[in-house]
Design a protein around this motif. Structure first.
Motif, short mmCIF file in Angstrom:
data_model
loop_
_atom_site.label_atom_id
_atom_site.label_comp_id
_atom_site.label_asym_id
_atom_site.label_seq_id
_atom_site.Cartn_x
_atom_site.Cartn_y
_atom_site.Cartn_z
N GLY A 32 74.71 58.29 37.79
CA GLY A 32 76.12 58.59 37.92
C GLY A 32 76.43 59.46 39.11
O GLY A 32 75.62 60.28 39.54
N LEU A 33 77.60 59.24 39.66
CA LEU A 33 78.17 60.09 40.68
C LEU A 33 79.66 60.11 40.36
O LEU A 33 80.43 59.26 40.78
N GLY A 34 80.06 61.06 39.51
CA GLY A 34 81.41 61.05 38.95
C GLY A 34 81.45 60.13 37.75
O GLY A 34 81.34 60.56 36.62
N LEU A 35 81.55 58.83 37.98
CA LEU A 35 81.43 57.85 36.90
C LEU A 35 79.98 57.40 36.85
O LEU A 35 79.30 57.36 37.86
N GLY A 36 79.53 57.03 35.66
CA GLY A 36 78.14 56.62 35.54
C GLY A 36 77.97 55.52 34.54
O GLY A 36 78.91 55.08 33.88
N GLY A 37 76.75 55.09 34.43
CA GLY A 37 76.43 54.05 33.48
C GLY A 37 74.95 53.97 33.24
O GLY A 37 74.15 54.64 33.90
N ALA A 38 74.58 53.16 32.27
CA ALA A 38 73.17 52.97 31.93
C ALA A 38 72.95 51.51 31.58
O ALA A 38 73.86 50.82 31.12
N TYR A 39 71.71 51.05 31.82
CA TYR A 39 71.34 49.68 31.48
C TYR A 39 69.85 49.63 31.18
O TYR A 39 69.04 50.31 31.80
N GLY A 99 73.33 62.19 39.70
CA GLY A 99 71.90 61.98 39.54
C GLY A 99 71.57 60.76 38.71
O GLY A 99 72.44 59.98 38.35
N ALA A 100 70.28 60.64 38.44
CA ALA A 100 69.78 59.50 37.68
C ALA A 100 68.61 59.93 36.82
O ALA A 100 67.94 60.92 37.13
N GLN A 101 68.40 59.23 35.74
CA GLN A 101 67.23 59.49 34.89
C GLN A 101 66.84 58.19 34.20
O GLN A 101 67.63 57.26 34.10
#
Length: 188
Positions: free
Chosen positions: A75-82, A109-111
């Protein structure tokens, strides 16, 4: 007459090319996607049982498990996952699923993490498998505390129809929540 043959021939070749293109677009024909997902699911379960031995007891008592070996969240402001995974009954894959999640708010960031959902009742399994898209909500109980302690399959957790274990590549994912995650059946 030759124009008519050429048109039919061009149409037939175009139809065959289109059919081949569709078959190559991930519908499972000639794909090794399911074998790759199953291998990742097996590795994830081995890792979970090694890190959190009490989860083996939950697996034995569950009516089914959804294993998502790798979920990427960014995410950077808005984010998502898949991510993609498999639903297993009696340690046999019966379906494949994807998980998606959209998030908003301050995030950078990301994880990557894995999670396993234990369906403790046959009703919970049936409701999940019948749903065209199942959303995780507040009804999911987490069986690993923020301190990394694994909860036994006692009466507290045994009464919940869906239990979750969420862990990262480097161990427990603190403050983990699956709320808002949507699971949909796929053909890998």
């Amino acid at each position: 007459m030759s124009n008519s043959r050429l048109s039919r021939r061009a149409f037939a070749l175009g139809a065959l090319a289109s059919a081949g293109g569709v078959a190559a677009c991930g519908n499972g024909v000639g794909s090794r996607g399911s074998a790759m997902i199953d291998a990742r699911v097996n590795a994830t379960l081995e890792e979970m049982y090694r890190q959190f031995p009490n989860t083996r007891q939950l697996a034995e008592r569950s009516s089914g498990m959804l294993v998502m070996p790798l979920v990427t969240e960014a995410g950077l402001g808005l984010g998502g996952a898949y991510g993609r995974g498999a639903f297993r009954i009696d340690n046999v894959t019966v379906d494949y699923y994807s998980v998606t999640k959209a998030t908003g708010g301050l995030q950078i960031g990301a994880q990557q993490y894995a999670h396993v959902l234990f369906f403790m009742t046959q009703d919970a399994v049936s409701n999940f498998r019948r749903a065209p898209g199942w959303a995780a909500g507040a009804n999911v109980e987490y069986v690993i505390s923020d301190k990394g302690e694994s909860v036994n399959a006692d009466t507290t957790t045994a009464l919940s129809p869906v239990l979750a274990v969420v862990f990262g590549r480097a161990g427990l994912r603190l403050g983990a929540t699956l709320e808002g995650s949507k699971y949909s059946r796929i053909i890998p």
